[in-house]
Design a protein around this motif. Structure first.
Motif, PDB file in Angstrom:
ATOM      1  N   GLN A   1      -0.573  10.601 -22.504  1.00 16.98           N
ATOM      2  CA  GLN A   1      -1.427   9.727 -23.307  1.00 16.98           C
ATOM      3  C   GLN A   1      -0.886   8.294 -23.316  1.00 16.98           C
ATOM      4  O   GLN A   1      -1.667   7.340 -23.264  1.00 16.98           O
ATOM      5  CB  GLN A   1      -1.534  10.257 -24.741  1.00 16.98           C
ATOM      6  N   SER A   2       0.432   8.161 -23.351  1.00 15.46           N
ATOM      7  CA  SER A   2       1.017   6.818 -23.333  1.00 15.46           C
ATOM      8  C   SER A   2       0.735   6.125 -22.003  1.00 15.46           C
ATOM      9  O   SER A   2       0.545   4.909 -21.966  1.00 15.46           O
ATOM     10  CB  SER A   2       2.522   6.864 -23.615  1.00 15.46           C
TER      11      SER A   2
ATOM     12  N   GLU B   1       6.626  22.767 -28.080  1.00 19.03           N
ATOM     13  CA  GLU B   1       7.041  21.403 -28.393  1.00 19.03           C
ATOM     14  C   GLU B   1       7.209  20.573 -27.127  1.00 19.03           C
ATOM     15  O   GLU B   1       6.883  19.387 -27.101  1.00 19.03           O
ATOM     16  CB  GLU B   1       8.332  21.408 -29.211  1.00 19.03           C
TER      17      GLU B   1
ATOM     18  N   ILE C   1       2.125  15.943 -23.158  1.00 16.35           N
ATOM     19  CA  ILE C   1       0.801  15.396 -23.477  1.00 16.35           C
ATOM     20  C   ILE C   1       0.938  13.997 -24.057  1.00 16.35           C
ATOM     21  O   ILE C   1       0.213  13.074 -23.665  1.00 16.35           O
ATOM     22  CB  ILE C   1       0.044  16.339 -24.433  1.00 16.35           C
ATOM     23  N   LYS C   2       1.898  13.805 -24.955  1.00 18.83           N
ATOM     24  CA  LYS C   2       2.121  12.491 -25.563  1.00 18.83           C
ATOM     25  C   LYS C   2       2.493  11.465 -24.489  1.00 18.83           C
ATOM     26  O   LYS C   2       2.003  10.336 -24.483  1.00 18.83           O
ATOM     27  CB  LYS C   2       3.221  12.603 -26.611  1.00 18.83           C
ATOM     28  N   TYR C   3       3.363  11.876 -23.554  1.00 17.90           N
ATOM     29  CA  TYR C   3       3.762  10.979 -22.461  1.00 17.90           C
ATOM     30  C   TYR C   3       2.544  10.597 -21.614  1.00 17.90           C
ATOM     31  O   TYR C   3       2.328   9.436 -21.296  1.00 17.90           O
ATOM     32  CB  TYR C   3       4.831  11.643 -21.602  1.00 17.90           C
TER      33      TYR C   3
ATOM     34  N   LYS D   1       3.839  19.447 -25.984  1.00 13.19           N
ATOM     35  CA  LYS D   1       3.344  18.358 -26.828  1.00 13.19           C
ATOM     36  C   LYS D   1       3.908  17.027 -26.339  1.00 13.19           C
ATOM     37  O   LYS D   1       3.208  16.018 -26.308  1.00 13.19           O
ATOM     38  CB  LYS D   1       3.741  18.578 -28.287  1.00 13.19           C
ATOM     39  N   GLY D   2       5.198  17.036 -25.967  1.00 13.75           N
ATOM     40  CA  GLY D   2       5.813  15.816 -25.444  1.00 13.75           C
ATOM     41  C   GLY D   2       5.181  15.388 -24.130  1.00 13.75           C
ATOM     42  O   GLY D   2       4.975  14.192 -23.892  1.00 13.75           O
TER      43      GLY D   2
END
Length: 89
Positions: free
Chosen positions: A71-72, A61, A67-69, A64-65
């Motif tokens: 991507q942002s 998890e 990667i999300k960061y 995933k955060g």
């Protein structure tokens, strides 16, 4: 919570604003791998002294955060310089 501000003189308020601005600038100017770190020094600028222990997600998890960061950052800063510098402790 911010009653201390009510008791400050104009000069003390100006000094406090400068101190907080410096802390925000140091955090803002993080770049590269430094963006990923826990930043208790920023929270230490507050007068209410606590030592919050973060709840840390399990590895899958957490990643995933990350990667999300990242991507942002691509979405919000598509023209920002990129680096392939490796992380060295």
């Amino acid at each position: 919570m911010d009653e201390d501000l009510e008791r400050m003189t104009r000069e003390e308020l100006i000094e406090e604003a400068k101190r907080l601005r410096q802390g925000i600038r140091e955090h803002r100017d993080c770049s590269g791998h430094d963006l990923c770190w826990h930043h208790p020094a920023l929270w230490a600028l507050l007068p209410d002294k606590t030592d919050p222990v973060p709840v840390v997600p399990e590895w899958p998890e957490f990643m995933k955060g990350c990667i999300k960061y990242r991507q942002s950052l691509d979405a919000q800063l598509p023209d920002a310089p990129r680096t392939d510098d490796s992380y060295d402790e």
